[in-house]
Motif scaffolding. Structure first.
Motif, mmCIF file in Angstrom:
data_model
loop_
_atom_site.group_PDB
_atom_site.id
_atom_site.type_symbol
_atom_site.label_atom_id
_atom_site.label_comp_id
_atom_site.label_asym_id
_atom_site.label_seq_id
_atom_site.Cartn_x
_atom_site.Cartn_y
_atom_site.Cartn_z
ATOM 1 N N ASN A 185 1.147 -1.064 0.328
ATOM 2 C CA ASN A 185 -0.131 -0.140 -0.013
ATOM 3 C C ASN A 185 0.869 1.196 -0.095
ATOM 4 N N TYR A 236 1.031 5.361 1.310
ATOM 5 C CA TYR A 236 0.358 6.510 1.699
ATOM 6 C C TYR A 236 1.404 8.355 1.703
ATOM 7 N N GLN A 287 1.909 11.813 2.964
ATOM 8 C CA GLN A 287 1.928 12.561 4.163
ATOM 9 C C GLN A 287 2.120 14.083 4.059
ATOM 10 N N LYS A 330 0.356 16.264 9.547
ATOM 11 C CA LYS A 330 -0.411 15.551 9.833
ATOM 12 C C LYS A 330 -0.096 13.711 9.456
ATOM 13 N N ALA A 331 -1.621 13.451 9.432
ATOM 14 C CA ALA A 331 -1.344 11.725 9.330
ATOM 15 C C ALA A 331 -1.615 11.933 7.722
ATOM 16 N N PRO A 332 -0.977 10.451 8.080
ATOM 17 C CA PRO A 332 -0.448 9.726 6.755
ATOM 18 C C PRO A 332 -2.140 10.092 6.178
ATOM 19 N N LEU A 351 -4.358 7.134 2.898
ATOM 20 C CA LEU A 351 -4.122 5.921 1.778
ATOM 21 C C LEU A 351 -4.545 6.091 0.855
ATOM 22 N N TYR A 370 -4.041 0.688 -2.136
ATOM 23 C CA TYR A 370 -3.839 -0.245 -1.554
ATOM 24 C C TYR A 370 -4.206 -1.806 -2.460
ATOM 25 N N GLU A 413 -8.063 4.354 -3.776
ATOM 26 C CA GLU A 413 -8.751 4.468 -2.393
ATOM 27 C C GLU A 413 -9.589 5.644 -3.572
ATOM 28 N N TYR A 451 5.925 7.116 1.451
ATOM 29 C CA TYR A 451 5.238 5.381 1.967
ATOM 30 C C TYR A 451 4.936 4.625 1.707
ATOM 31 N N GLN A 465 4.076 0.275 2.828
ATOM 32 C CA GLN A 465 3.591 -0.376 3.481
ATOM 33 C C GLN A 465 3.720 -1.821 2.925
ATOM 34 N N TYR A 508 3.185 -5.094 9.903
ATOM 35 C CA TYR A 508 3.848 -4.635 8.942
ATOM 36 C C TYR A 508 4.651 -3.711 9.281
ATOM 37 N N PHE A 551 6.805 -0.598 7.299
ATOM 38 C CA PHE A 551 6.692 0.256 6.388
ATOM 39 C C PHE A 551 7.907 1.142 5.000
ATOM 40 N N GLN A 564 11.140 3.774 4.054
ATOM 41 C CA GLN A 564 11.984 4.579 4.722
ATOM 42 C C GLN A 564 11.214 6.243 4.190
ATOM 43 N N GLY A 587 10.206 7.547 9.763
ATOM 44 C CA GLY A 587 9.947 8.058 9.635
ATOM 45 C C GLY A 587 8.517 6.709 9.373
ATOM 46 N N LEU A 588 7.572 5.922 9.445
ATOM 47 C CA LEU A 588 6.498 5.232 9.896
ATOM 48 C C LEU A 588 7.043 3.436 10.839
ATOM 49 N N TRP A 612 4.752 0.644 13.195
ATOM 50 C CA TRP A 612 3.661 0.253 13.520
ATOM 51 C C TRP A 612 4.418 -0.530 14.065
ATOM 52 N N TYR A 631 -0.365 7.851 16.830
ATOM 53 C CA TYR A 631 -1.174 7.609 15.919
ATOM 54 C C TYR A 631 -2.002 6.529 16.232
ATOM 55 N N TYR A 670 -4.034 -2.827 5.279
ATOM 56 C CA TYR A 670 -3.849 -1.569 5.003
ATOM 57 C C TYR A 670 -4.976 -0.744 6.206
ATOM 58 N N PHE A 671 -4.370 0.908 6.298
ATOM 59 C CA PHE A 671 -4.737 1.757 6.993
ATOM 60 C C PHE A 671 -5.216 2.699 6.659
ATOM 61 N N ASP A 672 -6.836 2.869 6.858
ATOM 62 C CA ASP A 672 -7.393 3.947 5.987
ATOM 63 C C ASP A 672 -8.059 4.505 6.358
ATOM 64 N N TRP A 678 -6.852 7.390 9.908
ATOM 65 C CA TRP A 678 -5.588 7.975 10.989
ATOM 66 C C TRP A 678 -6.309 8.746 11.854
ATOM 67 N N GLY A 679 -6.000 8.431 13.094
ATOM 68 C CA GLY A 679 -6.136 9.983 14.084
ATOM 69 C C GLY A 679 -5.511 11.348 13.620
ATOM 70 N N GLN A 680 -4.750 12.395 14.461
ATOM 71 C CA GLN A 680 -4.203 13.418 14.546
ATOM 72 C C GLN A 680 -2.787 13.004 14.896
#
Lengths: 108, 118
Positions: free
Chosen positions: A34, A36, A38, A42-44, A46, A49, A55, A87, A89, A97, A99, A101, B44-45, B47, B95, B104-106, B108-110
């Protein structure tokens, strides 16, 4: 553990350019890949997928392809609002999961 | 509209504890697994943890196993992360993330910032 190698780490391109980012898995992950976006602070979000599915609500200039270990993310015509970090994932065995880099995309 | 709102972040000393919360709305919380994902400053992110809809299945990243505990209260539409024995390297924005499909993650919170520093 599956490792994800994403490249390039940064990219500078002009508005209207075609932009490509790649992600390589250390073993076969089928299409469990998947993408993303960002933006700073802010949050990532999607975008793509299952390797190639867009999406809902995401502009059609974004696309993805690949299966197995090699995947590609493409922006067909770069827009100023696409400035962000992208990113990949993957989903597989533990860790569930992983991700890539990240690729920081800038406007030239 | 799906909403995920994290809270509970802050400054804590190394070795200390903190409990994060995530309030969910706009979907049937009890039907879906949930996750925590973190992002260290400028990095980076990563999990962190997964919990199934009924709490019967829980997973952790190796980096937090034995120190963090994920839980949920379906009656309160809330997700939690109890973080103990915190280390400098746990400093990150945390998050909560919903994957209506587990792959996958569709949503997300702030995010909520946790800073571990003396």
């Amino acid at each position: 553990d599956i490792q994800m190698t994403q490249s390039p780490s940064s990219l500078s391109a002009s508005v209207g350019d075609r932009v490509t980012i790649t992600c390589q898995a250390s073993q076969d992950i089928s299409n469990y890949l998947n993408w993303y976006q960002q933006k700073p602070g802010k949050a990532p979000k999607l975008l793509i997928y299952d390797a190639s599915n867009l999406e809902t609500g995401v502009p059609s200039r974004f696309s993805g392809s690949g299966s197995g270990t090699d995947f590609t993310f493409t922006i067909s015509s770069l827009q100023p609002e696409d400035i962000a970090t992208y990113y990949c994932q993957q989903y597989d065995n533990l860790p569930l999961y992983t991700f890539g880099q990240g690729t920081k995309l800038e406007i030239k | 509209e799906v909403q995920l709102v994290e809270s509970g972040g802050g400054l804590v000393q190394p070795g200390g504890s903190l409990r994060l919360s995530c309030a969910a709305s706009g979907f049937t919380f009890s039907s879906y697994s949930m996750n925590w994902v973190r992002q260290a400053p400028g990095k980076g992110l990563e999990w962190v943890s997964y919990i199934s809809s009924s709490s019967s299945t829980i997973y952790y990243a190796d980096s937090v196993k034995g120190r963090f505990t994920i839980s949920r209260d379906n009656a309160k539409n809330s997700l939690y992360l109890q973080m103990n024995s915190l280390r400098d390297e746990d400093t990150a924005v945390y998050y909560c993330a919903l994957g209506r499909v587990v792959y996958y993650f569709d949503y997300w919170g702030q995010g909520t910032l946790v800073t571990v520093s003396s």
